[in-house]
Motif scaffolding. Structure first.
Motif, PDB file in Angstrom:
ATOM      1  N   LEU A 106      21.828  28.543  45.061  1.00  0.00           N
ATOM      2  CA  LEU A 106      22.855  28.268  44.176  1.00  0.00           C
ATOM      3  C   LEU A 106      23.357  28.957  43.212  1.00  0.00           C
ATOM      4  N   ARG A 130      26.749  31.169  43.026  1.00  0.00           N
ATOM      5  CA  ARG A 130      27.713  30.840  41.848  1.00  0.00           C
ATOM      6  C   ARG A 130      28.087  32.304  41.319  1.00  0.00           C
ATOM      7  N   ASN A 190      30.993  23.401  41.407  1.00  0.00           N
ATOM      8  CA  ASN A 190      30.289  23.707  40.193  1.00  0.00           C
ATOM      9  C   ASN A 190      29.414  22.536  39.410  1.00  0.00           C
ATOM     10  N   SER A 238      26.593  21.623  41.496  1.00  0.00           N
ATOM     11  CA  SER A 238      25.432  22.624  41.382  1.00  0.00           C
ATOM     12  C   SER A 238      24.845  22.529  40.121  1.00  0.00           C
TER      13      SER A 238
END
Length: 142
Positions: free
Chosen positions: A43, A47, A100, A103
């Motif tokens: 993750l 990102r 987001n 995560s």
């Protein structure tokens, strides 16, 4: 549409298409299969990679928009360009912020049940991919 504008827009579209195919449909799913890559690590990498991709997409979208504005595109080219821009805007303004937030929670150590929210992003990527391919082909024919 003038040939210089069509060439610039077409080049930007095909670079954009290549980046989306390589990152969204190749790198993203494969990174989680690499030895030692945990969900939080994947993750975190994802990102960073998608933030960079999205910034480049914004630049490429602006390049296409300027080239089309100068070149006087056909209706079909203009409509496809708008579709691509709207899909990108939806990803950036609606889907990515939700992903987001989730995560962030996972990276903070929270254990959450498996989510299928990323599939919305994948569907938007598929729509964008098809639209970019058709747009690029139309620009080659211009």
């Amino acid at each position: 549409m003038n040939s210089v504008s069509a060439a610039i827009a077409g080049a930007a579209v095909f670079v954009w298409l290549g980046m989306v195919l390589a990152i969204s449909f190749l790198e993203a799913p494969l990174k989680f299969r690499a030895p030692g890559v945990t969900i939080p690590l994947g993750l975190g990498i994802g990102r960073i990679v998608f933030r960079a991709l999205n910034l480049v997409e914004i630049v490429l979208a602006a390049t296409v928009a300027v080239a089309l504005a100068v070149g006087g595109p056909s209706t079909s080219v203009a409509v496809l360009a708008v579709v691509v821009a709207v899909v990108l805007a939806g990803q950036l303004a609606v889907i990515r912020p939700r992903l987001n937030r989730r995560s962030d929670r996972v990276l903070a150590g929270e254990r959450l049940p498996r989510s299928h929210a990323h599939w919305y992003y994948v569907v938007f990527e598929a729509i964008k991919t098809v639209a970019l391919l058709v747009l690029g082909i139309l620009l080659l024919a211009a």
